[in-house]
Design an enzyme around this catalytic site. Sequence first.
Site, mmCIF file in Angstrom:
data_model
loop_
_atom_site.group_PDB
_atom_site.id
_atom_site.type_symbol
_atom_site.label_atom_id
_atom_site.label_comp_id
_atom_site.label_asym_id
_atom_site.label_seq_id
_atom_site.Cartn_x
_atom_site.Cartn_y
_atom_site.Cartn_z
ATOM 1 N NE ARG A 98 3.579 69.282 33.004
ATOM 2 C CZ ARG A 98 2.941 68.237 33.283
ATOM 3 N NH1 ARG A 98 3.321 67.506 34.203
ATOM 4 N NH2 ARG A 98 1.763 67.595 32.698
ATOM 5 C CG HIS A 104 6.486 62.525 29.616
ATOM 6 N ND1 HIS A 104 7.044 62.866 30.826
ATOM 7 C CD2 HIS A 104 5.176 62.329 29.952
ATOM 8 C CE1 HIS A 104 6.126 62.414 31.976
ATOM 9 N NE2 HIS A 104 5.088 62.024 30.933
ATOM 10 C CG HIS A 106 3.840 57.653 31.157
ATOM 11 N ND1 HIS A 106 2.607 57.422 31.690
ATOM 12 C CD2 HIS A 106 4.201 58.772 31.281
ATOM 13 C CE1 HIS A 106 2.060 58.402 31.975
ATOM 14 N NE2 HIS A 106 2.956 59.456 31.803
ATOM 15 C CG ASP A 134 -0.238 65.101 36.908
ATOM 16 O OD1 ASP A 134 0.954 64.354 36.910
ATOM 17 O OD2 ASP A 134 -0.547 65.424 35.842
ATOM 18 C CD GLU A 142 4.593 59.150 35.021
ATOM 19 O OE1 GLU A 142 5.287 59.841 34.648
ATOM 20 O OE2 GLU A 142 3.515 59.438 35.580
#
Length: 339
Positions: free
Chosen positions: A86, A106, A177, A241, A305
């Site tokens: 973001r 993304h 991803h 996350d 990631e």
Amino acid sequence: MKANQISTGKIIDGKEVFALELQNSRGSYAKIYNYGGIISEFVVTNAQGEKQNILLGFDDFDGYLSEDYLSNYPYLGVVVGRYSNRIKDGRFSINGKEYQMTKNLHGGTTGFDRKVWDILPTVDPSLTLQYISPANEEGFPGTLTVQLTIKLTDEDELILDYKAITDEPTAINLTHHSYFNLETNGGNISEHFHRMPASHYLQQDEDYTVTGVVLPVEGTIHDFLGGKRIGQDMDPAEGYDQSYVLDKPYGELGLASETMAASSGLKLEVYTTEPIAHFYTAKYLDIPNGKGDKVFGPFSAFCVETQHHPNGINIPEFPTTVLLPGDTYMQTTIFKVSQ
């Protein structure tokens, strides 16, 4: 190792979509589509001598285009760009000039994950994909040329080498991803044993946007330094996350994470030249018709990631994510499987 190229019969934006297959001397196998750089399969031999696909995906390419899938789009197995994660308010400045990109996770509404990449000729038994992103695509300045070379070695290493050049100063932060599950029968990943050599993580606001504050993992649920079950400290509603700052010299190839599953005896090690590993446990995953007619729901996979600091384009204290004309963006990430 050998590489095969098979047409899917699909034409998107005037370009043909192919499935590209890599296989090594051990019989391990990877399938990659030139649409979105999707890696849909990574098949290895587990401790029971069985072939096991450790990636979530669909049985055929049509699954990636279905309305049900796109309505709750999880970026399954794709290349993310121009900018992963973001950017605060979708806005940034370069050399005093402000840019407003499409405000979306993304890289915009139609990022690199929904483009048909060109397949370049290669000398080695590997494959190279290229996408040329025109100036102002999703609001980003400069024409950006990106190449991704993927190799499958005889040591069961899936190596991703990225390169990019631009004709104007621009922002770039690429990642892949892929969604992994190492259990023989899939399902919840809470019993996976996970370790990350990361003493710090990045604070996020209520929108999961990185604020610039770097926090120690010690004494928090984010401490994976010594390794633990993913579910040990995990909030069962939220999962993980989070972006972790790796304990390695900047720009050098080093370990980002290692994850193991008892049922398969498999271990996945991730190595990267990037400074950050974003660990995501698939809270929002909702795929009722995945590969083998399996249901892929929340916490049925994990992602590592590798990338630069999210929102780093707006935080001067973080390593730069600005690419200048004459310079080359380079990144290597390796997914290595062993028993």
